[in-house]
Design an enzyme around this catalytic site. Sequence first.
Site, mmCIF file in Angstrom:
data_model
loop_
_atom_site.group_PDB
_atom_site.id
_atom_site.type_symbol
_atom_site.label_atom_id
_atom_site.label_comp_id
_atom_site.label_asym_id
_atom_site.label_seq_id
_atom_site.Cartn_x
_atom_site.Cartn_y
_atom_site.Cartn_z
ATOM 1 C CE LYS A 1 3.965 10.955 -6.872
ATOM 2 N NZ LYS A 1 4.604 12.196 -7.163
ATOM 3 C CD GLU B 1 3.385 11.264 -0.431
ATOM 4 O OE1 GLU B 1 4.140 11.304 -1.151
ATOM 5 O OE2 GLU B 1 2.523 11.871 -0.814
#
Length: 232
Positions: free
Chosen positions: A15, A87
């Site tokens: 990610k 995040e």
Amino acid sequence: MAELAFFSGTMDCGKSTLALQIRHNRSARGLTGMIFTRNDRAGEGRISSRLGLVTEAVEAGEDFDFHAHLVRHLTAGGRVDYVIADEAQFLSAEQVDQLARIVDDLGIDVFAFGITTDFRTRLFPGSQRLIELADRVESLQVESLCWCGARATHNARTVGGRMVVEGAQVVVGDVGGDRGDTGYEVLCRRHHRRRLTAAAAGAGPLSPDVLPAEGFAASSGLPRQNGEPSRP
């Protein structure tokens, strides 16, 4: 049209790497972005990839207002062509609403990256709200693997080497490492349900010959096609 895009997956699926790649590609075209993060493993105000890439970012704490921050920046003559929020699972539902307002009111693309579920297989509040609001939700194509070779779908927390299913939702750690006694590991659903981590199973690194499709044989005790002994 600007959009709110949410890229999700398990830990260790790339990610943050994709977030940094998006930043690089847009910077190369002369676009200016604003990058936010929270609780990155590299420390406050940083986005880091397990490939070793690191960049500075704005630490978005619990009381941070994304929309107000951008409005102040733009009012002062600043420029923002896109926003990256890494995040994003740690954000509150209200903060995700603020990201949506940036898209709708300011016409700026927002790219959010985060884990969908926690170590108890429950949705993070930020991820839940992103799924509810995002114009686009994408699962990352880089698959993490369980120790058995099957596709990893769940995030496990370990304390002292043993998997736990109780505790605070947010405890910062890392895959394959630990912060004190706390570490994390990605597992397939079968082994998450059985609380069977690599250490508990006595599993070493995967052989280059082991394919993800052989994960069932590895976890069930059936013989492998190549004749290797099955793992415990």
